[in-house]
Design a protein around this motif. Structure first.
Motif, PDB file in Angstrom:
ATOM      1  N   MET A 163       0.853  -1.185   0.000  1.00 37.49           N
ATOM      2  CA  MET A 163       0.000   0.000   0.000  1.00 37.49           C
ATOM      3  C   MET A 163       0.889   1.234   0.000  1.00 37.49           C
ATOM      4  O   MET A 163       1.870   1.317   0.733  1.00 37.49           O
ATOM      5  N   ARG A 164       0.511   2.204  -0.843  1.00 39.34           N
ATOM      6  CA  ARG A 164       1.197   3.491  -0.887  1.00 39.34           C
ATOM      7  C   ARG A 164       0.186   4.605  -0.645  1.00 39.34           C
ATOM      8  O   ARG A 164      -0.933   4.554  -1.154  1.00 39.34           O
ATOM      9  N   VAL A 165       0.601   5.599   0.126  1.00 42.36           N
ATOM     10  CA  VAL A 165      -0.247   6.748   0.433  1.00 42.36           C
ATOM     11  C   VAL A 165       0.510   8.008   0.035  1.00 42.36           C
ATOM     12  O   VAL A 165       1.687   8.169   0.402  1.00 42.36           O
ATOM     13  N   SER A 166      -0.129   8.871  -0.733  1.00 43.71           N
ATOM     14  CA  SER A 166       0.558  10.086  -1.175  1.00 43.71           C
ATOM     15  C   SER A 166       1.014  10.894   0.026  1.00 43.71           C
ATOM     16  O   SER A 166       0.286  11.089   1.002  1.00 43.71           O
ATOM     17  N   GLY A 167       2.244  11.370  -0.019  1.00 39.24           N
ATOM     18  CA  GLY A 167       2.820  12.115   1.092  1.00 39.24           C
ATOM     19  C   GLY A 167       3.527  11.243   2.104  1.00 39.24           C
ATOM     20  O   GLY A 167       4.348  11.727   2.891  1.00 39.24           O
ATOM     21  N   LEU A 168       3.198   9.939   2.114  1.00 37.15           N
ATOM     22  CA  LEU A 168       3.825   9.011   3.055  1.00 37.15           C
ATOM     23  C   LEU A 168       4.684   7.971   2.359  1.00 37.15           C
ATOM     24  O   LEU A 168       5.622   7.429   2.934  1.00 37.15           O
ATOM     25  N   GLY A 169       4.339   7.661   1.119  1.00 39.08           N
ATOM     26  CA  GLY A 169       5.041   6.611   0.400  1.00 39.08           C
ATOM     27  C   GLY A 169       4.522   5.243   0.789  1.00 39.08           C
ATOM     28  O   GLY A 169       3.369   5.079   1.203  1.00 39.08           O
ATOM     29  N   ALA A 170       5.381   4.207   0.701  1.00 41.59           N
ATOM     30  CA  ALA A 170       4.979   2.852   1.077  1.00 41.59           C
ATOM     31  C   ALA A 170       4.785   2.804   2.592  1.00 41.59           C
ATOM     32  O   ALA A 170       5.612   3.283   3.361  1.00 41.59           O
TER      33      ALA A 170
END
Length: 420
Positions: free
Chosen positions: A355-362
């Motif tokens: 899972m990747r979240v924008s601003g956080l990365g993986a």
């Protein structure tokens, strides 16, 4: 003497018979179908030769690169001194960003080429960008267009019709219909952005300043989404097939209305890389703000590793994964539990789920193979618009899904577009 008198009637009868035959032959040659053995006299025109009908050949099928990716950028106003960074950017920064696309080898393509690729009719380069300008500010004509000409880039204008000069919100900083016509003649794509730029989910007309009953709301929604399209098509003589929702606010009903009114694509402001199988009713754009240059860079980073020609990726629509927060949802909690059900992926190799979240990365997401649910508890407060990408392998093939949501109070969707 008697012989001569007898011969005259005989000669007259022969002449009359010859004339009747000639007239009959001419009639057959002019239009009737001659009977068997009948001939067309030399004086009659010969029937035209009919060319054989060519057998139509099947159109050549275009080889489509289904691994290509597209990012769509959204801009508003171009000013030398930024006072409203949520909708303004300096010309210098804008030009630097356009140069960065060139430096990174990202091809800027037109909206209609992008749609043709999505329909499987035309191929595009492996990594592309589509540039869009919202609302209809005069600086888009005066400032941004010359910069785009410098790079040879095309773009799309998303216009809300009451924001054009002379409309309800069309003040001195608004673009004019004449300027739009000039841009149209130069090949610039012009699309719809409602009539009055309001939150389409709410039964409230800010122009009339009244709450709408259910029937009134339905008529108002039809006008905002449909009449804008009609006005642009009639005033400019164009075909409008794309719609950008104001502020990124939408729900399923808004998408259904847009589809019923003939729109091929609906765009939001929840930025995400667009793939061949991305849903056409919620295409995310990266909205560029003057004080957040990282948004532009992050978008490039999302597709920078793609070189095309790689292994095909199967994409699952966000509506099939029961994502939480839901696609397009605005939440209050900046520390949400992000989850999705991956049953639609098929038989998953648990060790490949990411899972990747924008601003956080993986992020260190967990996957429960019994329920096919992937989840991650956010530990850093999220801001603005968040994109989530979940990937896994099923049957040896890569499968992915992505969705976006916003955090209320972070400035992502609460700043109104300035009136012109």
């Amino acid at each position: 003497m008697r012989l001569k008198l007898v011969a005259v009637p005989v000669l007259l009868a022969l002449i009359l018979a010859a004339c009747n035959k000639k007239q009959k032959d001419q009639t057959i040659g002019e239009g009737s179908t001659p009977g068997r053995g009948a001939s067309v006299p030399p004086s009659a025109s010969a029937p035209p030769t009919v060319a054989p009908v060519a057998t139509p050949t099947a159109p050549v099928k275009v080889a489509i690169d289904q691994t290509a990716q597209v990012i769509v950028y959204g801009y508003h106003r171009f000013v030398n001194q930024v006072r409203r960074p949520d909708t303004e950017i300096t010309p210098q920064m804008f030009e630097q960003q356009m140069q960065e696309l060139k430096n990174r080898g990202i091809s800027v393509i037109g909206m209609q080429d992008f749609l043709a690729w999505k329909r499987g009719e035309k191929n595009i380069p492996p990594r592309c960008a589509v540039i869009t300008f919202d609302d209809g500010w005069k600086s888009q004509y005066d400032v941004a267009w010359p910069i785009m000409k410098k790079f040879g880039y095309t773009f799309t204008m998303f216009i809300y019709t009451e924001g054009v000069r002379g409309g309800h919100f069309g003040g001195g900083e608004a673009i004019t219909w004449e300027q739009l016509a000039e841009m149209r003649d130069a090949g610039i794509d012009i699309q719809a952005h409602t009539e009055t730029h309001q939150d389409l989910r709410k039964p409230y007309d800010k122009v009339a300043k009244k709450k709408l009953s259910p029937p009134e709301y339905e008529q108002w929604l039809q006008n905002e989404v449909g009449r804008c399209k009609e006005t642009l098509e009639q005033r400019l003589g164009i075909k409008v097939n794309c719609f950008a929702v104001p502020y990124g606010f939408y729900n399923q009903h808004v998408k259904d209305v847009a589809k019923s009114l003939g729109y091929e694509a609906v765009f939001t402001v929840y930025g995400q890389p667009i793939t061949y199988r991305s849903a056409m009713d919620s295409l995310g754009r990266y909205l560029i703000e003057g004080n957040k240059p990282k948004v532009f860079a992050d978008a490039i980073g999302m597709i920078a590793t793609s070189s095309g020609g790689g292994a095909p990726v199967a994409e699952i629509g966000s509506s099939n994964i029961a994502s939480k927060p839901a696609d397009g949802e605005t939440i209050r909690n900046p520390l949400p539990l992000i989850s999705a059900n991956l049953s639609a992926f098929g038989v998953i190799d648990p060790g490949t789920v990411t899972m990747r979240v924008s601003g956080l990365g993986a992020v260190p997401a967990s996957f429960d193979p019994k329920t096919n649910t992937v989840s991650y508890q956010v530990t850093q407060k999220l801001r603005d618009k968040c994109s989530v990408i979940v990937e896994a392998k099923s049957g040896g093939k890569k499968v992915e899904a992505h969705w976006t949501f916003a955090v209320e109070g972070s400035g992502a969707t609460t700043s109104p577009t300035p009136k012109k």
